[in-house]
Write a protein that holds these residues in place. Structure first.
Motif, PDB file in Angstrom:
ATOM      1  N   UNK A 148       0.923  -1.224   0.111  1.00  0.00           N
ATOM      2  CA  UNK A 148      -0.041  -0.021   0.061  1.00  0.00           C
ATOM      3  C   UNK A 148       1.012   1.189  -0.093  1.00  0.00           C
ATOM      4  N   UNK A 149       1.897   1.245   0.814  1.00  0.00           N
ATOM      5  CA  UNK A 149       2.777   2.284   0.818  1.00  0.00           C
ATOM      6  C   UNK A 149       3.390   2.748  -0.685  1.00  0.00           C
ATOM      7  N   UNK A 150       4.043   1.728  -1.068  1.00  0.00           N
ATOM      8  CA  UNK A 150       4.764   1.597  -2.275  1.00  0.00           C
ATOM      9  C   UNK A 150       3.688   2.043  -3.398  1.00  0.00           C
ATOM     10  N   UNK A 151       2.669   1.179  -3.721  1.00  0.00           N
ATOM     11  CA  UNK A 151       1.567   1.513  -4.755  1.00  0.00           C
ATOM     12  C   UNK A 151       1.080   2.743  -4.547  1.00  0.00           C
ATOM     13  N   UNK A 152       0.674   3.116  -3.387  1.00  0.00           N
ATOM     14  CA  UNK A 152      -0.208   4.316  -2.832  1.00  0.00           C
ATOM     15  C   UNK A 152       0.915   5.599  -2.804  1.00  0.00           C
ATOM     16  N   UNK A 153       2.123   5.473  -2.863  1.00  0.00           N
ATOM     17  CA  UNK A 153       2.793   6.426  -2.752  1.00  0.00           C
ATOM     18  C   UNK A 153       3.106   7.706  -3.932  1.00  0.00           C
ATOM     19  N   UNK A 154       2.408   7.315  -4.907  1.00  0.00           N
ATOM     20  CA  UNK A 154       2.629   8.253  -5.935  1.00  0.00           C
ATOM     21  C   UNK A 154       1.337   8.705  -6.600  1.00  0.00           C
ATOM     22  N   UNK A 155       0.417   8.973  -5.529  1.00  0.00           N
ATOM     23  CA  UNK A 155      -0.973   9.182  -5.883  1.00  0.00           C
ATOM     24  C   UNK A 155      -1.779   8.426  -6.750  1.00  0.00           C
ATOM     25  N   UNK A 156      -1.542   7.178  -6.791  1.00  0.00           N
ATOM     26  CA  UNK A 156      -2.124   6.251  -7.367  1.00  0.00           C
ATOM     27  C   UNK A 156      -3.615   5.948  -6.837  1.00  0.00           C
ATOM     28  N   UNK A 157      -4.838   5.531  -7.626  1.00  0.00           N
ATOM     29  CA  UNK A 157      -5.821   5.408  -7.035  1.00  0.00           C
ATOM     30  C   UNK A 157      -6.000   4.292  -6.130  1.00  0.00           C
ATOM     31  N   UNK A 189       4.271  -3.995  20.417  1.00  0.00           N
ATOM     32  CA  UNK A 189       5.387  -4.448  19.672  1.00  0.00           C
ATOM     33  C   UNK A 189       5.208  -4.959  18.193  1.00  0.00           C
ATOM     34  N   UNK A 190       4.174  -5.572  18.073  1.00  0.00           N
ATOM     35  CA  UNK A 190       3.708  -6.053  16.863  1.00  0.00           C
ATOM     36  C   UNK A 190       3.105  -4.916  15.873  1.00  0.00           C
ATOM     37  N   UNK A 191       2.451  -4.162  16.489  1.00  0.00           N
ATOM     38  CA  UNK A 191       1.803  -3.077  15.788  1.00  0.00           C
ATOM     39  C   UNK A 191       2.743  -2.207  15.460  1.00  0.00           C
ATOM     40  N   UNK A 192       4.053  -1.894  16.063  1.00  0.00           N
ATOM     41  CA  UNK A 192       4.931  -1.138  15.563  1.00  0.00           C
ATOM     42  C   UNK A 192       5.189  -1.196  14.064  1.00  0.00           C
ATOM     43  N   UNK A 193       5.272  -2.621  13.859  1.00  0.00           N
ATOM     44  CA  UNK A 193       5.798  -2.706  12.622  1.00  0.00           C
ATOM     45  C   UNK A 193       4.705  -1.913  11.217  1.00  0.00           C
ATOM     46  N   UNK A 194       3.509  -1.958  11.895  1.00  0.00           N
ATOM     47  CA  UNK A 194       2.621  -1.071  11.091  1.00  0.00           C
ATOM     48  C   UNK A 194       2.818   0.440  11.137  1.00  0.00           C
ATOM     49  N   UNK A 195       3.055   0.672  12.498  1.00  0.00           N
ATOM     50  CA  UNK A 195       3.507   2.127  12.703  1.00  0.00           C
ATOM     51  C   UNK A 195       4.774   2.522  11.541  1.00  0.00           C
ATOM     52  N   UNK A 196       5.686   1.660  11.405  1.00  0.00           N
ATOM     53  CA  UNK A 196       6.683   1.639  10.618  1.00  0.00           C
ATOM     54  C   UNK A 196       6.308   2.125   9.272  1.00  0.00           C
ATOM     55  N   UNK A 197       5.382   1.264   8.745  1.00  0.00           N
ATOM     56  CA  UNK A 197       5.105   1.544   7.349  1.00  0.00           C
ATOM     57  C   UNK A 197       4.317   2.760   7.383  1.00  0.00           C
ATOM     58  N   UNK A 198       3.376   3.239   8.279  1.00  0.00           N
ATOM     59  CA  UNK A 198       2.778   4.603   8.129  1.00  0.00           C
ATOM     60  C   UNK A 198       3.825   5.578   8.083  1.00  0.00           C
ATOM     61  N   UNK A 199       4.759   5.598   9.084  1.00  0.00           N
ATOM     62  CA  UNK A 199       5.824   6.597   8.878  1.00  0.00           C
ATOM     63  C   UNK A 199       6.515   6.777   7.543  1.00  0.00           C
ATOM     64  N   UNK A 200       6.890   5.625   7.039  1.00  0.00           N
ATOM     65  CA  UNK A 200       7.516   5.328   5.451  1.00  0.00           C
ATOM     66  C   UNK A 200       6.396   5.968   4.626  1.00  0.00           C
ATOM     67  N   UNK A 201       5.124   5.707   4.655  1.00  0.00           N
ATOM     68  CA  UNK A 201       4.259   6.363   3.821  1.00  0.00           C
ATOM     69  C   UNK A 201       4.266   7.920   4.057  1.00  0.00           C
ATOM     70  N   UNK A 202       4.389   8.427   5.239  1.00  0.00           N
ATOM     71  CA  UNK A 202       4.385   9.606   5.380  1.00  0.00           C
ATOM     72  C   UNK A 202       5.755  10.585   4.761  1.00  0.00           C
ATOM     73  N   UNK A 203       6.831   9.891   4.861  1.00  0.00           N
ATOM     74  CA  UNK A 203       7.814  10.321   4.015  1.00  0.00           C
ATOM     75  C   UNK A 203       7.779  10.070   2.566  1.00  0.00           C
ATOM     76  N   UNK A 256      -6.686   4.576   1.299  1.00  0.00           N
ATOM     77  CA  UNK A 256      -5.389   4.152   1.608  1.00  0.00           C
ATOM     78  C   UNK A 256      -4.763   4.253   3.054  1.00  0.00           C
ATOM     79  N   UNK A 257      -5.106   5.361   3.490  1.00  0.00           N
ATOM     80  CA  UNK A 257      -4.334   5.856   4.979  1.00  0.00           C
ATOM     81  C   UNK A 257      -5.334   4.869   6.167  1.00  0.00           C
ATOM     82  N   UNK A 258      -6.494   4.628   5.829  1.00  0.00           N
ATOM     83  CA  UNK A 258      -7.496   3.733   6.642  1.00  0.00           C
ATOM     84  C   UNK A 258      -6.970   2.390   6.578  1.00  0.00           C
ATOM     85  N   UNK A 259      -6.506   1.982   5.543  1.00  0.00           N
ATOM     86  CA  UNK A 259      -6.252   0.533   5.201  1.00  0.00           C
ATOM     87  C   UNK A 259      -4.868   0.274   5.914  1.00  0.00           C
TER      88      UNK A 259
END
Length: 186
Positions: free
Chosen positions: A49-58, A170-184, A135-138
């Motif tokens: 989701x981060x990679x595919x949605x990172x460039x304004x994709x639908x 701890x497990x959720x932190x991996x998802x948080x890391x993806x959200x931080x990546x998406x923000x960047x 995308x953000x909700x997912x």
């Protein structure tokens, strides 16, 4: 005053497992959905989701990218598991069919992990909700699913609730890391 049915650590007394504990302890649930494959699948989906949605994709485009990628990874995981299990295992010969069955069942968590985020992406694709919101909700739902999987893992071991919370975080932190990546990336 009614006495509590659990000890100070939040566990049910010996011999008195809750309905939730029994459900989580069921062999099918334990070996299919509450597995490392499920955790890996949620992280994979979030990464896609981060990679595919990172460039304004639908949402529609992100949905198809996630779906196809998860299916390919799942098929590769089943194949690799079958090959790895086929043959001698703990002094017992495992046939190809049995190796496939075990690997197929174990890998279902990887597929199941894509269901909730995919439904959310479809809501964006059908314009029920805006693309970026979908995308953000997912991604945030992925964090929630990871937290639940962490909680389940520590609950099955009978850990006290503070450890369960720590495991969930701890497990959720991996998802948080993806959200931080998406923000960047965004």
């Amino acid at each position: 005053m009614v006495e509590s049915q659990s000890d100070a650590a939040g566990r049910a007394p010996a011999g008195r497992a809750s309905a939730t504990s029994k459900m989580l302890a069921h062999p099918f649930m334990r070996t299919t959905f509450a597995t490392e494959e499920s955790v890996y699948g949620v992280i994979l989906v979030s990464g896609m989701i981060v990679v595919a949605g990172g460039h304004g994709e639908s949402s529609w485009s992100v949905f198809w990218t996630v779906l196809i990628t998860v299916i390919v990874f799942w098929a590769a995981h089943v194949y690799a598991g079958t090959v790895a299990r086929h043959g001698l295992d703990h002094e017992r010969n495992i046939g190809l069919r049995e190796a496939f069955r075990i690997s197929f069942r174990r890998s279902l968590g990887l597929l199941a992990s894509a269901l909730i985020p995919s439904v959310i992406l479809l809501l964006g694709a059908t314009r029920a909700i805006p693309d970026q919101y979908a995308i953000w909700t997912a991604l945030w739902v992925g964090v929630g699913v990871l937290a639940v999987l962490g909680w389940i893992a520590f609950s099955r071991r009978g850990s006290p609730w503070p450890i369960r919370v720590a495991g969930a975080l701890g497990t959720a932190s991996f998802g948080i890391a993806m959200i931080v990546l998406k923000a960047f990336i965004h």
